[in-house]
Design an enzyme around this catalytic site. Structure first.
Site, PDB file in Angstrom:
ATOM      1  N   HIS A  44     -56.318  33.912 -48.104  1.00  0.00           N
ATOM      2  CA  HIS A  44     -56.388  34.937 -49.142  1.00  0.00           C
ATOM      3  C   HIS A  44     -55.887  34.403 -50.469  1.00  0.00           C
ATOM      4  O   HIS A  44     -55.181  33.386 -50.513  1.00  0.00           O
ATOM      5  CB  HIS A  44     -55.491  36.120 -48.724  1.00  0.00           C
ATOM      6  CG  HIS A  44     -54.128  35.682 -48.263  1.00  0.00           C
ATOM      7  ND1 HIS A  44     -53.073  35.539 -49.116  1.00  0.00           N
ATOM      8  CD2 HIS A  44     -53.672  35.272 -47.045  1.00  0.00           C
ATOM      9  CE1 HIS A  44     -52.014  35.098 -48.433  1.00  0.00           C
ATOM     10  NE2 HIS A  44     -52.352  34.912 -47.176  1.00  0.00           N
TER      11      HIS A  44
ATOM     12  N   HIS B 174     -51.838  39.621 -50.694  1.00  0.00           N
ATOM     13  CA  HIS B 174     -53.251  39.501 -50.338  1.00  0.00           C
ATOM     14  C   HIS B 174     -54.140  40.031 -51.446  1.00  0.00           C
ATOM     15  O   HIS B 174     -54.199  41.227 -51.700  1.00  0.00           O
ATOM     16  CB  HIS B 174     -53.548  40.259 -49.031  1.00  0.00           C
ATOM     17  CG  HIS B 174     -52.888  39.643 -47.844  1.00  0.00           C
ATOM     18  ND1 HIS B 174     -52.195  40.373 -46.909  1.00  0.00           N
ATOM     19  CD2 HIS B 174     -52.812  38.357 -47.436  1.00  0.00           C
ATOM     20  CE1 HIS B 174     -51.708  39.554 -45.985  1.00  0.00           C
ATOM     21  NE2 HIS B 174     -52.075  38.328 -46.282  1.00  0.00           N
TER      22      HIS B 174
ATOM     23  N   ASP C  49     -44.054  32.503 -39.687  1.00  0.00           N
ATOM     24  CA  ASP C  49     -44.756  32.706 -40.957  1.00  0.00           C
ATOM     25  C   ASP C  49     -43.757  33.225 -41.984  1.00  0.00           C
ATOM     26  O   ASP C  49     -43.171  34.299 -41.823  1.00  0.00           O
ATOM     27  CB  ASP C  49     -45.919  33.684 -40.755  1.00  0.00           C
ATOM     28  CG  ASP C  49     -46.903  33.665 -41.917  1.00  0.00           C
ATOM     29  OD1 ASP C  49     -46.506  33.263 -43.030  1.00  0.00           O
ATOM     30  OD2 ASP C  49     -48.062  34.073 -41.721  1.00  0.00           O
TER      31      ASP C  49
ATOM     32  N   GLU D 253     -50.251  27.257 -42.094  1.00  0.00           N
ATOM     33  CA  GLU D 253     -50.603  27.821 -43.406  1.00  0.00           C
ATOM     34  C   GLU D 253     -49.907  27.098 -44.553  1.00  0.00           C
ATOM     35  O   GLU D 253     -48.743  26.723 -44.450  1.00  0.00           O
ATOM     36  CB  GLU D 253     -50.190  29.308 -43.456  1.00  0.00           C
ATOM     37  CG  GLU D 253     -50.501  29.981 -44.787  1.00  0.00           C
ATOM     38  CD  GLU D 253     -50.175  31.473 -44.794  1.00  0.00           C
ATOM     39  OE1 GLU D 253     -49.324  31.901 -43.989  1.00  0.00           O
ATOM     40  OE2 GLU D 253     -50.767  32.196 -45.618  1.00  0.00           O
TER      41      GLU D 253
ATOM     42  N   GLU E  33     -55.019  29.707 -43.948  1.00  0.00           N
ATOM     43  CA  GLU E  33     -54.232  29.928 -42.742  1.00  0.00           C
ATOM     44  C   GLU E  33     -55.101  30.081 -41.496  1.00  0.00           C
ATOM     45  O   GLU E  33     -55.338  31.170 -41.008  1.00  0.00           O
ATOM     46  CB  GLU E  33     -53.270  31.103 -42.878  1.00  0.00           C
ATOM     47  CG  GLU E  33     -53.821  32.406 -43.348  1.00  0.00           C
ATOM     48  CD  GLU E  33     -52.732  33.490 -43.320  1.00  0.00           C
ATOM     49  OE1 GLU E  33     -51.929  33.553 -42.371  1.00  0.00           O
ATOM     50  OE2 GLU E  33     -52.683  34.287 -44.273  1.00  0.00           O
TER      51      GLU E  33
ATOM     52  N   ASP F 200     -46.308  31.172 -49.385  1.00  0.00           N
ATOM     53  CA  ASP F 200     -46.661  31.694 -48.064  1.00  0.00           C
ATOM     54  C   ASP F 200     -46.992  30.497 -47.176  1.00  0.00           C
ATOM     55  O   ASP F 200     -47.939  29.757 -47.469  1.00  0.00           O
ATOM     56  CB  ASP F 200     -47.871  32.628 -48.241  1.00  0.00           C
ATOM     57  CG  ASP F 200     -48.252  33.401 -46.984  1.00  0.00           C
ATOM     58  OD1 ASP F 200     -47.542  33.293 -45.975  1.00  0.00           O
ATOM     59  OD2 ASP F 200     -49.281  34.112 -47.046  1.00  0.00           O
TER      60      ASP F 200
HETATM   61 MN    MN Z   1     -48.290  33.715 -44.054  1.00  0.00          MN
HETATM   62 MN    MN Z   2     -50.923  34.302 -45.692  1.00  0.00          MN
END
Ligand code: MN
Ligand code: MN
Length: 298
Positions: A159, A167, A88, A284, A192, A99
């Site tokens: 998010h 977030h 990630d 994600e 995600e 992200d």
């Molecule tokens: Mn992430």
């Molecule tokens: Mn994330």
């Protein structure tokens, strides 16, 4: 609800997404059996800087039943062999964040589980547009993952993202919450999904390597204050003990961090593990919701 002045920030969000995708593709070339986990983490974080950005959080390299928030310690000796590894990656460019995550199955025995979370992202992308409800996104993710015979992790979610904030609202569920909140133009969200062979919940474990500043409250101890000054360079984004261990000797660093946590300056992000120790996969992407939805981390 996060809605962005896209005229002004647009190029930064596009750039953050582009760098995140480049780093993700780079990481695929270095993750293989026999390589040390810490070398993977260092190379990924170095690549982010080489491309002109900074990590939005320490790269998460979470194995097997750990869903998230694992990153190597400065003394980590782990060597990759047959792990199911979630990678990630977060990239911050002028405050804008990309992200993105994927899963590598070095064991060769979890192809379906990996496919389940990947397909959940693909299917969610098919229905996401201005006006799609958060519940509808959760339902598509849940239906896709259960169709493979696995469970979505219900207490982890996608998010919203904002400048220097990973977030924010809205919470994008990984199951059908019936939430009727609609996506609006100008929102930036990460979807995600996590798929697991377990029951579909994670819990906190111990030994957090990832931390984040939550208050500027003064700290009395001189060394802890020195460490805290260094922490301010992360601009409120999560960071690792590993990053600070390049500057400070580890035993004193850990003591200072303990004091900063007790003083209310720092929050810990301990590794998150599936409650039944089920295997976990994750994928994600970060999206910009416009009349045409843009996958920023494509
Ligand atoms: Mn992430
Ligand atoms: Mn994330």
């Amino acid at each position: 609800m996060n809605k962005h002045d896209i005229q002004k920030e647009y190029n930064d969000w596009v750039k953050a997404g582009e760098i995140a995708s480049k780093v993700r593709e780079f990481s695929k070339t270095i993750i293989k059996p026999g390589v040390k986990l810490i070398d993977i983490a260092d190379q990924i974080e170095l690549k982010i800087k080489e491309l002109g950005a900074v990590p939005a959080f320490p790269v998460n390299l979470s194995h097997d039943s750990f869903a998230a928030h694992c990153t190597p310690t400065s003394k980590d000796e782990t060597v990759l062999n047959n792990q199911l590894l979630k990678v990630d990656i977060g990239v911050c460019y002028n405050g804008a964040i990309g992200d993105t995550a994927y899963t590598v199955d070095l064991s060769g025995t979890h192809a379906k589980l990996v496919e389940a979370s990947k397909k959940a992202v693909d299917n969610a992308l098919k229905i996401i547009k201005v006006g799609t409800t958060l519940g509808e996104i959760g339902k598509v993710i849940e239906d896709t993952i259960t169709s493979y015979g696995f469970q979505p992790i219900r207490n982890l979610s996608g998010h919203g993202l904002d400048l220097f904030k990973i977030h924010t609202a809205p919470t994008v569920p990984n199951y059908d919450t019936k939430d009727s909140t609609m996506l609006e133009k100008g929102m930036i969200i990460a979807i995600e999904p996590f798929a697991t062979t377990g029951g579909g919940r994670i819990r906190d474990t111990t030994h957090a390597e990832i931390l984040m500043k939550i208050s500027d409250k003064p700290i009395r101890d001189v060394f802890a204050r020195k460490v805290f000054e260094e922490i301010k360079a992360f601009e409120g984004l999560p960071f690792s003990r590993r990053a600070l261990a390049k500057t400070f000797p580890l035993p004193r660093l850990n003591l200072a961090i303990r004091q900063l946590i007790l003083n209310g300056n720092l929050q810990e992000y301990p590794p998150l593990q599936e409650v039944n120790l089920g295997m976990v996969s994750q994928h994600e992407h970060t999206l910009l919701i416009e009349d045409e939805v843009i996958v920023l981390t494509r």
